[in-house]
Motif scaffolding. Structure first.
Motif, short mmCIF file in Angstrom:
data_model
loop_
_atom_site.label_atom_id
_atom_site.label_comp_id
_atom_site.label_asym_id
_atom_site.label_seq_id
_atom_site.Cartn_x
_atom_site.Cartn_y
_atom_site.Cartn_z
N ILE A 116 29.74 40.68 47.11
CA ILE A 116 30.85 41.19 47.89
C ILE A 116 31.58 42.36 47.21
O ILE A 116 31.99 43.32 47.87
CB ILE A 116 31.80 40.03 48.24
N ASN A 117 31.71 42.29 45.90
CA ASN A 117 32.41 43.37 45.21
C ASN A 117 31.65 44.68 45.32
O ASN A 117 32.24 45.75 45.45
CB ASN A 117 32.62 43.03 43.74
N LEU A 118 30.33 44.58 45.30
CA LEU A 118 29.53 45.80 45.40
C LEU A 118 29.61 46.37 46.80
O LEU A 118 29.64 47.58 46.98
CB LEU A 118 28.08 45.51 45.02
N TYR A 176 32.06 46.19 48.77
CA TYR A 176 33.36 46.87 48.86
C TYR A 176 33.27 48.26 48.26
O TYR A 176 33.73 49.23 48.84
CB TYR A 176 34.40 46.03 48.13
N ILE A 182 37.24 43.53 53.15
CA ILE A 182 36.04 44.26 53.57
C ILE A 182 36.25 44.82 54.97
O ILE A 182 35.91 45.96 55.27
CB ILE A 182 34.80 43.34 53.56
#
Lengths: 432, 157
Positions: free
Chosen positions: A347-349, A351, A386
């Motif tokens: 998820i961080n990527l 974003y 997101i």
């Protein structure tokens, strides 16, 4: 190392439970701080906590004002005062004593005194002036640990008007044989530059020396100053581009000591600083940009390991490539990179991928369209952040063809989430 | 970096370091607000969020939340690694660190933080040199007899 510890431990006469053991040993459970903390944890209401803390503060106040309190006890009192302040209660009576502790205490007491000062006071506080003399004295001490402490404090908090008084001493430390002192001196100068740039104008050549310092730590420290200087005036530093490129090449090529590796990535923060600097230098300047293409390519290639830190470097690299004068092969590779981010399940990527797309959409609208489907999917993502980022992106990639589809999706989204997205909606309206 | 906060899942502040001059009242307000927002986030969610004019990066380690506020142009992913590096340093120093270590020895946590994040900027120094600096300072004693020899042996006096 072990017999040094042995020696110091045996030299300690009857270690009081007030003091904590050196190194990582836990604070002994009968200490006053321990009791205070335990006391608070046992309480159930805010009201009781207030009562306990007020009692504690009154007791601390009495003790700090008493002439019989030793510096050692003062140290312990300061720690408790810091704790109370952290919980939100005011303990301003202890500020002056923190300064006194830094002034009169020996090494460990001084350390707590300085810490307390850096936590209690801020730049505009009038008591800060009293600290200046202590710092001046410590900077000239033969005990290098005291010098370190003084430099650390100066790098965090120092009254602007007193900079001329302390500047020569700090400058002198730039030539010190010990790297830790040189490094801290550079950082202190960085702080001075931030709060009073005209005071440090005359020593720019010393920064250059720090940049070429044989110790990578000192060199890294100087980059903070350079980043700031270059942000304000990129033209003045174009001649350093080759130096920066060389340094980055060496770092990426693994020439630094193994110590600087972070999860087998060589000095990542250093790489990122350099990338930022190069980004600023190469913007709108073809000839300067050309110097950096090779090393950027190298960085992209090297960052193969699957670790967050590698992605961080990639992100910065990609940002750099899109800001400087364009080169098609690099852009292609960067685009692929962004694509990987957006498609990543992490998820961080995702974003960051979306953020990167938003950034590059002006230069390369095709890229965003390529990933249109993924972007639309992101609108339904459970994480609000997101979703928000996706909306931002969608707004930017709208053109005559896809506007209807996008607006439809947005309205649908707004219907379900009645939050604060009206601002984005309004911007949308303006565009149409 | 603007500031770093450490707080427990129950909303108890364990450490706060501010790198810009902020009024006490504002600090309290910000801390309260931020804690609420971060504690409301679910586990699988993104570690980054935008709040006021700052970017917030947070990560939870066991029962502690590490939360940093960075500027608009800073890189979020690298801040996540800054947090991780801090945790690694704490872990090495305390030996398998847990929340209690940080609670009862919070001034030591501050010392470590100050050594590797001077003035809000991360120093890309080796883990070894940060810990060495802290340990050397730790070994100092108030008694006059031993410090001289200890320092001399370490080549610092």
């Amino acid at each position: 190392m072990s017999d040094v510890v042995e020696k110091t431990l045996t030299a300690l006469p009857g270690l009081l439970s007030l003091d904590s053991q050196p190194g990582s040993n836990k604070l002994s459970s009968s200490s006053k701080l321990g009791n205070l903390i335990r006391g608070i944890t046992e309480l159930t209401s805010k009201h009781e906590e207030e009562k306990l803390i007020q009692r504690e503060l009154t007791s601390i106040k009495e003790q700090v004002s008493s002439p019989n309190t030793s510096m050692r006890q003062m140290k312990e009192l300061m720690v408790r005062a810091i704790y109370c302040e952290m919980l939100g209660y005011e303990a301003s009576f202890s500020y002056i004593h923190a300064i006194k502790l830094a002034q009169q205490g020996t090494a460990r007491e001084k350390r707590v005194g300085y810490l307390a000062v850096s936590l209690f006071l801020n730049e505009s506080h009038e008591l800060l002036l009293l600290l200046v003399n202590t710092v001046l004295k410590d900077l000239q001490s033969t005990n290098l640990i005291e010098v370190c402490m003084a430099l650390t404090v100066v790098g965090q908090i120092f009254p602007k008007d007193m900079i001329p008084a302390i500047l020569p001493l700090v400058e002198e430390k730039l030539n010190h044989p010990k790297e830790i002192i040189r490094r801290k001196a550079v950082l202190a100068l960085y702080k001075f530059y931030l709060i009073a740039p005209n005071q440090v104008q005359h020593i720019h050549n010393k920064f250059r020396k720090a940049l070429c310092d044989k110790d990578p730590g000192v060199m890294t420290a100087s980059l903070h100053i350079y980043l700031q200087l270059i942000e304000e005036n990129p033209e003045g530093y174009k001649d350093l581009t080759t130096s920066f490129v060389t340094i980055l090449k060496q770092v990426v090529g693994g020439k630094l000591p193994m110590d600087f590796n972070y999860h087998s990535v060589p000095a990542p923060w250093l790489q990122i600083q350099l990338l930022r600097i190069l980004c600023l230098l190469g913007k709108n300047d073809q000839s300067t940009s050309e110097i950096m293409y090779e090393v950027l390519d190298e960085s992209l290639r090297r960052a193969e390991i699957n670790h967050n830190i590698t992605y961080a470097i990639l992100f910065e690299c990609v940002k750099c490539i899109y800001t400087i004068h364009p080169k098609s092969e690099l852009l292609e590779k960067a685009a692929k990179c962004i694509g990987n981010f957006v498609l990543s399940p992490k998820i961080n990527l995702k974003y960051l991928g979306l953020k990167a797309l938003t950034y590059v959409v002006q230069q390369d609208p095709k890229l965003a369209l390529q990933h249109q489907m993924t972007i639309i999917e992101c609108l339904d993502h459970p994480d609000l952040i997101i979703k928000r980022e996706t909306l931002e992106l969608l707004f930017r990639i709208t053109n005559a063809q896809n506007v209807t589809v996008i607006v439809d999706k947005m309205l649908e989204f707004l219907r379900i989430n009645k939050d604060d997205y009206t601002t984005i909606d309004l911007r949308m309206e303006r565009k149409l | 970096m603007r500031f770093m906060l450490l707080f427990s899942r129950q909303g108890k502040l364990r450490l706060q370091k501010w790198y810009t001059a902020t009024a006490e009242r504002d600090k309290k307000k910000m801390v309260r607000e931020l804690m609420q927002i971060v504690l409301a986030r679910k586990p699988k969610m993104c570690s980054f969020l935008e709040w006021r004019d700052l970017k917030i990066v947070y990560k939870r380690y066991a029962s502690l939340y590490f939360c940093c506020a960075i500027e608009e142009q800073d890189n979020e992913l690298i801040t996540l690694e800054v947090i991780h590096r801090f945790v690694e340093l704490l872990d090495k120093y305390f030996g398998s660190v847990c929340e209690l270590d940080i609670i009862f020895n919070f001034e030591k946590a501050y010392f470590i933080l100050d050594e590797f994040l001077m003035g809000g900027e991360i120093q890309d120094t080796s883990k070894k040199s940060v810990l060495k600096a802290i340990e050397q300072a730790d070994l100092l004693q108030e008694e006059d007899e031993s410090p001289r020899s200890v320092l001399e042996e370490m080549g610092l006096a």
